[in-house]
Design a protein around this motif. Sequence first.
Motif, PDB file in Angstrom:
ATOM      1  N   GLU A 198     -16.638  14.239  -0.038  1.00 17.61           N
ATOM      2  CA  GLU A 198     -16.852  14.439   1.407  1.00 17.61           C
ATOM      3  C   GLU A 198     -16.486  15.895   1.665  1.00 17.61           C
ATOM      4  OE1 GLU A 198     -17.866  12.236   4.195  1.00 17.61           O
ATOM      5  OE2 GLU A 198     -18.035  14.338   4.735  1.00 17.61           O
ATOM      6  N   CYS A 234      -4.873   0.687  -2.961  1.00 19.19           N
ATOM      7  CA  CYS A 234      -5.546   1.551  -1.982  1.00 19.19           C
ATOM      8  C   CYS A 234      -6.813   0.817  -1.535  1.00 19.19           C
ATOM      9  CB  CYS A 234      -5.889   2.902  -2.594  1.00 19.19           C
ATOM     10  SG  CYS A 234      -4.435   3.950  -2.760  1.00 19.19           S
ATOM     11  N   SER A 235      -7.357   1.259  -0.399  1.00 19.28           N
ATOM     12  CA  SER A 235      -8.480   0.489   0.144  1.00 19.28           C
ATOM     13  C   SER A 235      -9.731   0.610  -0.718  1.00 19.28           C
ATOM     14  CB  SER A 235      -8.800   0.968   1.562  1.00 19.28           C
ATOM     15  OG  SER A 235      -9.412   2.238   1.520  1.00 19.28           O
ATOM     16  N   ARG A 236      -9.926   1.753  -1.371  1.00 18.45           N
ATOM     17  CA  ARG A 236     -11.141   2.065  -2.142  1.00 18.45           C
ATOM     18  C   ARG A 236     -12.378   2.132  -1.227  1.00 18.45           C
ATOM     19  NH1 ARG A 236     -10.037   1.359  -7.523  1.00 18.45           N
ATOM     20  NH2 ARG A 236     -11.766   2.828  -7.694  1.00 18.45           N
ATOM     21  N   LEU A 237     -12.142   2.476   0.019  1.00 23.56           N
ATOM     22  CA  LEU A 237     -13.257   2.573   0.961  1.00 23.56           C
ATOM     23  C   LEU A 237     -13.949   3.931   0.939  1.00 23.56           C
ATOM     24  CD1 LEU A 237     -11.821   0.745   4.088  1.00 23.56           C
ATOM     25  CD2 LEU A 237     -13.956   0.169   2.912  1.00 23.56           C
ATOM     26  N   SER A 238     -13.335   4.912   0.264  1.00 21.74           N
ATOM     27  CA  SER A 238     -13.820   6.286   0.411  1.00 21.74           C
ATOM     28  C   SER A 238     -15.301   6.493   0.073  1.00 21.74           C
ATOM     29  CB  SER A 238     -12.934   7.258  -0.368  1.00 21.74           C
ATOM     30  OG  SER A 238     -12.763   6.829  -1.688  1.00 21.74           O
ATOM     31  N   PHE A 247      -4.692   9.872  -4.212  1.00 25.41           N
ATOM     32  CA  PHE A 247      -4.455  11.162  -3.559  1.00 25.41           C
ATOM     33  C   PHE A 247      -3.456  12.032  -4.322  1.00 25.41           C
ATOM     34  CE2 PHE A 247      -1.793  13.799  -0.904  1.00 25.41           C
ATOM     35  CZ  PHE A 247      -2.735  14.659  -0.365  1.00 25.41           C
ATOM     36  N   HIS A 273      -9.021  11.716   7.861  1.00 21.84           N
ATOM     37  CA  HIS A 273     -10.391  11.881   7.363  1.00 21.84           C
ATOM     38  C   HIS A 273     -11.161  12.841   8.283  1.00 21.84           C
ATOM     39  CE1 HIS A 273     -14.190  10.060   5.594  1.00 21.84           C
ATOM     40  NE2 HIS A 273     -14.654  10.539   6.725  1.00 21.84           N
ATOM     41  N   TYR A 330       0.817  -1.237   0.000  1.00 14.75           N
ATOM     42  CA  TYR A 330       0.000   0.000   0.000  1.00 14.75           C
ATOM     43  C   TYR A 330       0.843   1.275   0.000  1.00 14.75           C
ATOM     44  CZ  TYR A 330      -3.023   3.599   2.168  1.00 14.75           C
ATOM     45  OH  TYR A 330      -3.693   4.765   2.478  1.00 14.75           O
ATOM     46  N   TRP A 381     -12.951   7.935  -9.433  1.00 14.40           N
ATOM     47  CA  TRP A 381     -11.918   7.790  -8.387  1.00 14.40           C
ATOM     48  C   TRP A 381     -10.534   8.094  -8.958  1.00 14.40           C
ATOM     49  CZ3 TRP A 381      -7.469   4.981  -7.197  1.00 14.40           C
ATOM     50  CH2 TRP A 381      -7.075   5.004  -5.844  1.00 14.40           C
ATOM     51  N   HIS A 435     -12.801  17.543   1.197  1.00 15.66           N
ATOM     52  CA  HIS A 435     -12.636  18.115  -0.136  1.00 15.66           C
ATOM     53  C   HIS A 435     -12.228  19.583  -0.108  1.00 15.66           C
ATOM     54  CE1 HIS A 435     -13.124  18.192  -4.419  1.00 15.66           C
ATOM     55  NE2 HIS A 435     -13.857  19.289  -4.320  1.00 15.66           N
ATOM     56  N   PHE A 440      -2.030   2.893   6.472  1.00 13.69           N
ATOM     57  CA  PHE A 440      -3.444   3.136   6.170  1.00 13.69           C
ATOM     58  C   PHE A 440      -4.167   3.657   7.416  1.00 13.69           C
ATOM     59  CE2 PHE A 440      -7.625   1.033   6.654  1.00 13.69           C
ATOM     60  CZ  PHE A 440      -8.321   1.634   5.622  1.00 13.69           C
ATOM     61  N   ARG A 456      -4.808  13.522  -7.410  1.00 19.01           N
ATOM     62  CA  ARG A 456      -5.807  14.565  -7.103  1.00 19.01           C
ATOM     63  C   ARG A 456      -5.065  15.874  -6.786  1.00 19.01           C
ATOM     64  NH1 ARG A 456     -10.897  11.925  -3.717  1.00 19.01           N
ATOM     65  NH2 ARG A 456     -10.722   9.865  -4.608  1.00 19.01           N
ATOM     66  N   ASP A 478     -16.592   9.782  -3.998  1.00 18.14           N
ATOM     67  CA  ASP A 478     -16.439   9.844  -2.539  1.00 18.14           C
ATOM     68  C   ASP A 478     -16.537  11.264  -1.992  1.00 18.14           C
ATOM     69  OD1 ASP A 478     -13.928  11.116  -3.074  1.00 18.14           O
ATOM     70  OD2 ASP A 478     -12.862   9.208  -2.967  1.00 18.14           O
TER      71      ASP A 478
HETATM   72  C1  LIG Z   1      -8.034  17.951  -3.807  1.00 22.67           C
HETATM   73  C2  LIG Z   1      -8.387  16.714  -3.030  1.00 22.67           C
HETATM   74  C3  LIG Z   1      -9.716  16.441  -2.763  1.00 22.67           C
HETATM   75  C4  LIG Z   1     -10.061  15.313  -2.020  1.00 22.67           C
HETATM   76  N1  LIG Z   1     -11.390  15.081  -1.803  1.00 22.67           N
HETATM   77  C5  LIG Z   1     -11.762  13.993  -1.095  1.00 22.67           C
HETATM   78  C6  LIG Z   1     -13.145  13.726  -0.873  1.00 22.67           C
HETATM   79  O1  LIG Z   1     -14.033  14.477  -1.308  1.00 22.67           O
HETATM   80  N2  LIG Z   1     -13.467  12.610  -0.168  1.00 22.67           N
HETATM   81  C7  LIG Z   1     -12.509  11.767   0.346  1.00 22.67           C
HETATM   82  O2  LIG Z   1     -12.842  10.766   0.981  1.00 22.67           O
HETATM   83  N3  LIG Z   1     -11.194  12.033   0.165  1.00 22.67           N
HETATM   84  C8  LIG Z   1     -10.795  13.093  -0.549  1.00 22.67           C
HETATM   85  N4  LIG Z   1      -9.457  13.334  -0.749  1.00 22.67           N
HETATM   86  C9  LIG Z   1      -8.450  12.542  -0.010  1.00 22.67           C
HETATM   87  C10 LIG Z   1      -7.930  11.260  -0.688  1.00 22.67           C
HETATM   88  O3  LIG Z   1      -7.461  11.526  -1.967  1.00 22.67           O
HETATM   89  C11 LIG Z   1      -8.983  10.159  -0.727  1.00 22.67           C
HETATM   90  O4  LIG Z   1      -9.506   9.950   0.573  1.00 22.67           O
HETATM   91  C12 LIG Z   1      -8.439   8.816  -1.183  1.00 22.67           C
HETATM   92  O5  LIG Z   1      -7.804   8.949  -2.425  1.00 22.67           O
HETATM   93  C13 LIG Z   1      -9.593   7.832  -1.272  1.00 22.67           C
HETATM   94  O6  LIG Z   1      -9.187   6.573  -1.730  1.00 22.67           O
HETATM   95  P1  LIG Z   1      -9.069   5.330  -0.722  1.00 22.67           P
HETATM   96  O7  LIG Z   1     -10.299   5.187   0.094  1.00 22.67           O
HETATM   97  O8  LIG Z   1      -8.672   4.149  -1.528  1.00 22.67           O
HETATM   98  O9  LIG Z   1      -7.888   5.831   0.193  1.00 22.67           O
HETATM   99  P2  LIG Z   1      -6.913   5.084   1.197  1.00 22.67           P
HETATM  100  O10 LIG Z   1      -5.541   5.517   0.866  1.00 22.67           O
HETATM  101  O11 LIG Z   1      -7.180   3.633   1.221  1.00 22.67           O
HETATM  102  O12 LIG Z   1      -7.270   5.740   2.600  1.00 22.67           O
HETATM  103  C14 LIG Z   1      -8.324   5.252   3.423  1.00 22.67           C
HETATM  104  C15 LIG Z   1      -9.189   6.367   3.896  1.00 22.67           C
HETATM  105  O13 LIG Z   1      -8.416   7.298   4.644  1.00 22.67           O
HETATM  106  C16 LIG Z   1      -8.904   8.610   4.425  1.00 22.67           C
HETATM  107  N5  LIG Z   1      -7.857   9.411   3.766  1.00 22.67           N
HETATM  108  C17 LIG Z   1      -6.843   8.965   3.007  1.00 22.67           C
HETATM  109  N6  LIG Z   1      -6.066  10.004   2.609  1.00 22.67           N
HETATM  110  C18 LIG Z   1      -6.630  11.113   3.109  1.00 22.67           C
HETATM  111  C19 LIG Z   1      -6.310  12.484   3.057  1.00 22.67           C
HETATM  112  N7  LIG Z   1      -5.243  12.941   2.421  1.00 22.67           N
HETATM  113  N8  LIG Z   1      -7.111  13.351   3.693  1.00 22.67           N
HETATM  114  C20 LIG Z   1      -8.192  12.932   4.369  1.00 22.67           C
HETATM  115  N9  LIG Z   1      -8.554  11.627   4.456  1.00 22.67           N
HETATM  116  C21 LIG Z   1      -7.778  10.739   3.840  1.00 22.67           C
HETATM  117  C22 LIG Z   1     -10.110   8.479   3.511  1.00 22.67           C
HETATM  118  O14 LIG Z   1     -11.260   8.343   4.301  1.00 22.67           O
HETATM  119  C23 LIG Z   1      -9.832   7.170   2.788  1.00 22.67           C
HETATM  120  O15 LIG Z   1     -11.009   6.555   2.297  1.00 22.67           O
HETATM  121  C24 LIG Z   1      -9.064  14.453  -1.508  1.00 22.67           C
HETATM  122  C25 LIG Z   1      -7.726  14.730  -1.790  1.00 22.67           C
HETATM  123  C26 LIG Z   1      -7.388  15.843  -2.545  1.00 22.67           C
HETATM  124  C27 LIG Z   1      -5.956  16.117  -2.839  1.00 22.67           C
END
Ligand SMILES: Cc1cc2nc3c(=O)[nH]c(=O)nc-3n(C[C@H](O)[C@H](O)[C@H](O)COP(=O)(O)OP(=O)(O)OC[C@H]3O[C@@H](n4cnc5c(N)ncnc54)[C@H](O)[C@@H]3O)c2cc1C
Length: 492
Positions: free
Chosen positions: A376, A227-231, A343, A274, A213, A340, A380, A267, A346, A374
């Motif tokens: 949030e 990545c977890s894809r849990l968002s 990070f 979050h 990861y 999706w 965001h 993770f 994005r 996702d």
């Molecule tokens: C401009 C921008 C906008 C974003 N908007 C959102 C959004 O609207 N909703 C959202 O869930 N995430 C957002 N993110 C944060 C992050 O990119 C996503 O949470 C992540 O890519 C979701 O994929 P995952 O669940 O596989 O993440 P994983 O890497 O598996 O992480 C698990 C969980 O941890 C939390 N997390 C991980 N990274 C971050 C981070 N940097 N900040 C806050 N929480 C985090 C999330 O809840 C995520 O689902 C944003 C990032 C950027 C740069």
Amino acid sequence: MTTKALIWFKRDLRVSDHAPLAHAATCDEALGIFIIEPQWLASPECDPRHVAFTLACLDALRNDLASIGVPLLIAVGDAVEVLEGLRSGHGVTHLLSHEETGTGWSYARDRAVRRWAQQVHVAWQEWSQTGVVRRLQDRRGWAGRWQRFMDKAMVDKPNQLRAFAGWSVREQAQIPDLQMLGVQPNGIALPEAGEAAAREVLRGFLTGRALGYRKAMSSPLSAPEHCSRLSPYLAFGCISMRQVHQATEAAIRDTALRELAYDVRGFSSRLRWHCHFMQKLEDEPQIEFRNVARSHDGLRAGDGTHPDALDQERLAAWKEGRTGFPMVDACMRQLCATGWLNFRMRAMLVSFASYHLGLHWREPGLHLARQFLDFEPGIHWSQMQMQSGTTGINTLRIYSPSRQQKEHDPTGEYVRRWVPESGTAAYPQPIVDEAQVLGAIKAKLYGLRKQEPVRAEASAIQLKHGSRRSGLPPAKKRSSKTVVSSPQGELF
Ligand SMILES: Cc1cc2nc3c(=O)[nH]c(=O)nc-3n(C[C@H](O)[C@H](O)[C@H](O)COP(=O)(O)OP(=O)(O)OC[C@H]3O[C@@H](n4cnc5c(N)ncnc54)[C@H](O)[C@@H]3O)c2cc1C
């Protein structure tokens, strides 16, 4: 008097670890309700993909609720009108729901519901589900509070509740479809919806996909798998943060694989981020609309104080993935097509819109909000500001698209997949001269951050929003970013 509880589902579409549902067991009768609000459908962040995913989650939720005797009513309309209709028609005495840290319209809706509940003497009780603290005075002790909340025992799902008289779990109206709501489907493939799907995604991640990861999360080639894809499940509340946290800690404890434990620990810390980011919007709802650092107003066209309007041509090229920067265009196209993106990519998209194209973050942020399944609000809008350099307290990071490509798509596989015409005459020239535009914005920001009132403002922002604990977004200097200045560290 018979007590009748309405369980108001919003961004908590599950039955496990659900405090309002558990509390309904203390009332005589219960009914679940989800309100599809016209304000949500009309809001600039809402996309058909969000509506489609919600409807699919509601289908799963309805079945889960039926198994404990609770019918789920899905109503379309203004929340106060719908709730009042149920109160006057069915004698609702209690309204039970989770707190929501939403955008402007849902904040206004909550205030209207509060007024209504007071006027008509309906007891509205709300619970936190994220570790976000309402009416927080300051950030001291926040991380400890978060930890205690997440370590607490989960809320048990009630066994059998009694439905409102005259309501049955066997005769429920059809769940509306997109057409009935006047929403045009945009045909993107959505992940499987609902609570069971969320648990399965978590299980699959913790027992295997998480391996690698930390390294894999940065590249758009490997991140979708590792990545977890849990968002989306967290954003729609198909699973609670506490469920994810506790399963994660158990996986770290129980695995015999040291490498897996190492990755799952990486993770685990992100789960706190979050809530850390959501807390910022909870504490300062205006950050959805205006710069956290007001000293940065007027920095870019389109922020309402700059004399120039936003450059619509640049915005359109960015939104449509035709900027002439292959990595940027590939990321935007992947995001629009799948809902999706990882990070780092994005952050690169936002950095490009802000620093290369000089666009204020609000319009690009609305576009991204519609694309992210996702979405949030708290994460965001905080991230939009952080990646645009308008928080006043974070290290300014400018991502170089070509270096990102070199490091994370060295063979060009990703770019070829999403921008097959790149490298041919059909692909546009770069929309801006990178060296020129970056030089100008860096000079502006350097100048700004040296000013005494700007530094004083940064200290106040740090006090209000900054973390008091390490383990939040790391301030590593990497070659693929230009780190302009770091007067306050990177704890926003
Ligand atoms: C401009 C921008 C906008 C974003 N908007 C959102 C959004 O609207 N909703 C959202 O869930 N995430 C957002 N993110 C944060 C992050 O990119 C996503 O949470 C992540 O890519 C979701 O994929 P995952 O669940 O596989 O993440 P994983 O890497 O598996 O992480 C698990 C969980 O941890 C939390 N997390 C991980 N990274 C971050 C981070 N940097 N900040 C806050 N929480 C985090 C999330 O809840 C995520 O689902 C944003 C990032 C950027 C740069």
